[in-house]
Motif scaffolding. Structure first.
Motif, PDB file in Angstrom:
ATOM      1  N   ALA A 139      10.683  12.051 -14.417  1.00  0.00           N
ATOM      2  CA  ALA A 139       9.365  12.446 -14.904  1.00  0.00           C
ATOM      3  C   ALA A 139       8.662  11.272 -15.589  1.00  0.00           C
ATOM      4  O   ALA A 139       7.468  11.048 -15.422  1.00  0.00           O
ATOM      5  N   THR A 140       9.462  10.501 -16.350  1.00  0.00           N
ATOM      6  CA  THR A 140       8.899   9.328 -17.019  1.00  0.00           C
ATOM      7  C   THR A 140       8.422   8.299 -16.012  1.00  0.00           C
ATOM      8  O   THR A 140       7.359   7.699 -16.162  1.00  0.00           O
ATOM      9  N   ALA A 141       9.257   8.104 -14.961  1.00  0.00           N
ATOM     10  CA  ALA A 141       8.893   7.134 -13.917  1.00  0.00           C
ATOM     11  C   ALA A 141       7.646   7.572 -13.170  1.00  0.00           C
ATOM     12  O   ALA A 141       6.759   6.763 -12.874  1.00  0.00           O
ATOM     13  N   ASN A 142       7.582   8.880 -12.867  1.00  0.00           N
ATOM     14  CA  ASN A 142       6.403   9.401 -12.159  1.00  0.00           C
ATOM     15  C   ASN A 142       5.151   9.289 -12.999  1.00  0.00           C
ATOM     16  O   ASN A 142       4.064   8.980 -12.514  1.00  0.00           O
ATOM     17  N   THR A 143       5.331   9.552 -14.301  1.00  0.00           N
ATOM     18  CA  THR A 143       4.188   9.452 -15.210  1.00  0.00           C
ATOM     19  C   THR A 143       3.691   8.015 -15.293  1.00  0.00           C
ATOM     20  O   THR A 143       2.492   7.746 -15.267  1.00  0.00           O
ATOM     21  N   ALA A 144       4.658   7.092 -15.368  1.00  0.00           N
ATOM     22  CA  ALA A 144       4.281   5.679 -15.442  1.00  0.00           C
ATOM     23  C   ALA A 144       3.605   5.237 -14.163  1.00  0.00           C
ATOM     24  O   ALA A 144       2.636   4.471 -14.173  1.00  0.00           O
ATOM     25  N   SER A 145       4.140   5.750 -13.022  1.00  0.00           N
ATOM     26  CA  SER A 145       3.552   5.372 -11.733  1.00  0.00           C
ATOM     27  C   SER A 145       2.152   5.936 -11.579  1.00  0.00           C
ATOM     28  O   SER A 145       1.246   5.265 -11.097  1.00  0.00           O
ATOM     29  N   SER A 146       1.993   7.206 -11.981  1.00  0.00           N
ATOM     30  CA  SER A 146       0.687   7.845 -11.830  1.00  0.00           C
ATOM     31  C   SER A 146      -0.333   7.288 -12.804  1.00  0.00           C
ATOM     32  O   SER A 146      -1.524   7.278 -12.529  1.00  0.00           O
ATOM     33  N   SER A 147       0.143   6.813 -13.963  1.00  0.00           N
ATOM     34  CA  SER A 147      -0.776   6.279 -14.956  1.00  0.00           C
ATOM     35  C   SER A 147      -1.154   4.834 -14.666  1.00  0.00           C
ATOM     36  O   SER A 147      -2.109   4.325 -15.231  1.00  0.00           O
ATOM     37  N   LYS A 148      -0.393   4.173 -13.807  1.00  0.00           N
ATOM     38  CA  LYS A 148      -0.708   2.786 -13.465  1.00  0.00           C
ATOM     39  C   LYS A 148      -2.015   2.730 -12.684  1.00  0.00           C
ATOM     40  O   LYS A 148      -2.252   3.535 -11.799  1.00  0.00           O
ATOM     41  N   VAL A 149      -2.821   1.764 -13.001  1.00  0.00           N
ATOM     42  CA  VAL A 149      -4.085   1.578 -12.296  1.00  0.00           C
ATOM     43  C   VAL A 149      -3.829   0.593 -11.160  1.00  0.00           C
ATOM     44  O   VAL A 149      -3.665  -0.610 -11.372  1.00  0.00           O
ATOM     45  N   TRP A 150      -3.790   1.114  -9.945  1.00  0.00           N
ATOM     46  CA  TRP A 150      -3.547   0.278  -8.772  1.00  0.00           C
ATOM     47  C   TRP A 150      -4.856  -0.325  -8.288  1.00  0.00           C
ATOM     48  O   TRP A 150      -5.887   0.345  -8.264  1.00  0.00           O
ATOM     49  N   TRP A 194      10.673   5.248   1.894  1.00  0.00           N
ATOM     50  CA  TRP A 194       9.848   4.322   1.121  1.00  0.00           C
ATOM     51  C   TRP A 194      10.031   2.907   1.644  1.00  0.00           C
ATOM     52  O   TRP A 194      11.163   2.463   1.857  1.00  0.00           O
ATOM     53  N   TYR A 195       8.912   2.190   1.821  1.00  0.00           N
ATOM     54  CA  TYR A 195       8.947   0.830   2.336  1.00  0.00           C
ATOM     55  C   TYR A 195       7.991  -0.051   1.531  1.00  0.00           C
ATOM     56  O   TYR A 195       6.986   0.435   1.012  1.00  0.00           O
ATOM     57  N   PRO A 196       8.310  -1.347   1.423  1.00  0.00           N
ATOM     58  CA  PRO A 196       7.396  -2.261   0.699  1.00  0.00           C
ATOM     59  C   PRO A 196       6.063  -2.366   1.412  1.00  0.00           C
ATOM     60  O   PRO A 196       6.000  -2.429   2.640  1.00  0.00           O
ATOM     61  N   ALA A 197       5.009  -2.364   0.615  1.00  0.00           N
ATOM     62  CA  ALA A 197       3.660  -2.393   1.188  1.00  0.00           C
ATOM     63  C   ALA A 197       2.727  -3.117   0.237  1.00  0.00           C
ATOM     64  O   ALA A 197       3.089  -3.464  -0.894  1.00  0.00           O
ATOM     65  N   ARG A 198       1.517  -3.344   0.723  1.00  0.00           N
ATOM     66  CA  ARG A 198       0.469  -3.974  -0.086  1.00  0.00           C
ATOM     67  C   ARG A 198      -0.775  -3.111  -0.010  1.00  0.00           C
ATOM     68  O   ARG A 198      -1.137  -2.620   1.060  1.00  0.00           O
ATOM     69  N   ILE A 199      -1.430  -2.901  -1.153  1.00  0.00           N
ATOM     70  CA  ILE A 199      -2.645  -2.091  -1.194  1.00  0.00           C
ATOM     71  C   ILE A 199      -3.814  -2.932  -0.691  1.00  0.00           C
ATOM     72  O   ILE A 199      -4.128  -3.976  -1.252  1.00  0.00           O
ATOM     73  N   ASP A 238      -2.261  -5.253  -4.894  1.00  0.00           N
ATOM     74  CA  ASP A 238      -1.011  -4.934  -5.583  1.00  0.00           C
ATOM     75  C   ASP A 238       0.118  -4.683  -4.586  1.00  0.00           C
ATOM     76  O   ASP A 238      -0.087  -4.100  -3.529  1.00  0.00           O
ATOM     77  N   GLU A 239       1.329  -5.134  -4.960  1.00  0.00           N
ATOM     78  CA  GLU A 239       2.521  -4.859  -4.160  1.00  0.00           C
ATOM     79  C   GLU A 239       3.146  -3.554  -4.665  1.00  0.00           C
ATOM     80  O   GLU A 239       3.160  -3.283  -5.872  1.00  0.00           O
ATOM     81  N   CYS A 240       3.679  -2.752  -3.750  1.00  0.00           N
ATOM     82  CA  CYS A 240       4.239  -1.470  -4.148  1.00  0.00           C
ATOM     83  C   CYS A 240       5.231  -0.978  -3.099  1.00  0.00           C
ATOM     84  O   CYS A 240       5.453  -1.642  -2.083  1.00  0.00           O
ATOM     85  N   LEU A 241       5.820   0.181  -3.382  1.00  0.00           N
ATOM     86  CA  LEU A 241       6.596   0.908  -2.382  1.00  0.00           C
ATOM     87  C   LEU A 241       5.766   2.107  -1.965  1.00  0.00           C
ATOM     88  O   LEU A 241       5.233   2.825  -2.813  1.00  0.00           O
ATOM     89  N   ALA A 242       5.636   2.332  -0.665  1.00  0.00           N
ATOM     90  CA  ALA A 242       4.824   3.437  -0.163  1.00  0.00           C
ATOM     91  C   ALA A 242       5.656   4.292   0.784  1.00  0.00           C
ATOM     92  O   ALA A 242       6.543   3.796   1.490  1.00  0.00           O
ATOM     93  N   LYS A 243       5.363   5.584   0.769  1.00  0.00           N
ATOM     94  CA  LYS A 243       6.101   6.516   1.630  1.00  0.00           C
ATOM     95  C   LYS A 243       5.458   6.536   3.017  1.00  0.00           C
ATOM     96  O   LYS A 243       4.268   6.778   3.159  1.00  0.00           O
TER      97      LYS A 243
END
Length: 244
Positions: free
Chosen positions: A65-76, A92-97, A80-85
């Motif tokens: 829940a903490t991780a999800n909250t941190a992820s959702s609160s992050k301003v992308w 999940w795979y590495p991706a770029r926005i 930005d580099e990230c993991l995307a479903k």
């Protein structure tokens, strides 16, 4: 087994011990007391395991829940580099926005999967931060995801297009070489017949006469060199006009 069972066994044990105080030599009561004590120990151990498992699950859920909250609160933002479903297999795979759209409460992200160059539109729940120890490496053959049918068709289409381009370039190069060889062959035959082709044997098509006062002429034109016209001063003559 739960705490209510434990309480029942403890009450039964107290009753058996009370009966034994009146009849300490009763073998049945002694055996029953031993069985009840064993049941109580087993029940206590089972309850302890259940509580430990529940505590671990709760901690894991809290961590997620903490991780999800941190992820959702992050301003992308774009770049930005990230993991995307990936919608094809849910992994999940590495991706770029690539770009960010949507409203403030419902962001939509256009992402590009690394190593595949295909894009997808995802929401905030479908992207998360890269792990701290993540190293950007190209996907290996073992963990490389299977391409979708559309991706396979697109890759095959690009492959055929590139092959066609190479074929056209090779054909043009061959045609150019054939023309060049044909011209050289023609020039050599002409030389043998005594026909001089300017520009073939290192002679310029423009030939300057030996006379430094001569003008440039074109060889092979059948005309001689242009003569030098003498320069004269124009003399203006005054003529009376009878009508004046």
């Amino acid at each position: 087994m739960d705490k209510s069972d434990l309480e029942t066994y403890q009450v039964q044990l107290s009753q058996v011990e009370l009966a034994l105080s009146a009849d300490p030599e009763n073998s049945e009561l002694i055996s029953l007391r031993s069985e009840l004590r064993e049941l109580i120990e087993l029940t206590q151990a089972a309850i302890a395991q259940q509580e430990a498992a529940a505590s671990s699950s709760k901690a894991e859920a809290s961590k997620k829940a903490t991780a999800n909250t941190a992820s959702s609160s992050k301003v992308w933002v774009a770049g930005d580099e990230c993991l995307a479903k990936y919608s094809g297999d849910g992994q999940w795979y590495p991706a770029r926005i690539a770009s960010v759209g949507g409203s403030g409460e419902n962001r939509v992200y256009s992402i590009v999967f690394k190593g595949y160059n295909n894009t997808e539109l995802v929401n905030a729940s479908q992207i998360k931060a890269l792990p701290p120890n993540y190293q950007a490496t190209a996907p290996s053959a073992s963990n490389k995801r299977k391409l979708s049918k559309a991706e396979e068709e697109e890759r095959e289409k690009k492959k055929k297009k590139n092959e066609k381009k190479l074929e056209v370039k090779a054909a043009k190069a061959k045609e150019q070489q054939e023309k060049q060889a044909s011209w050289q062959k023609f020039a050599k035959k002409s030389e043998k017949k005594g026909i001089h082709i300017a520009g073939v044997s290192g002679t310029s098509i423009f030939k300057t006469p030996d006379n430094p006062l001569g003008k440039v002429g074109v060889t092979g034109s059948g005309k001689g060199m242009t003569g030098v016209a003498p320069r004269t001063k124009h003399k203006f003559e005054i003529v009376d006009d009878p009508n004046a």
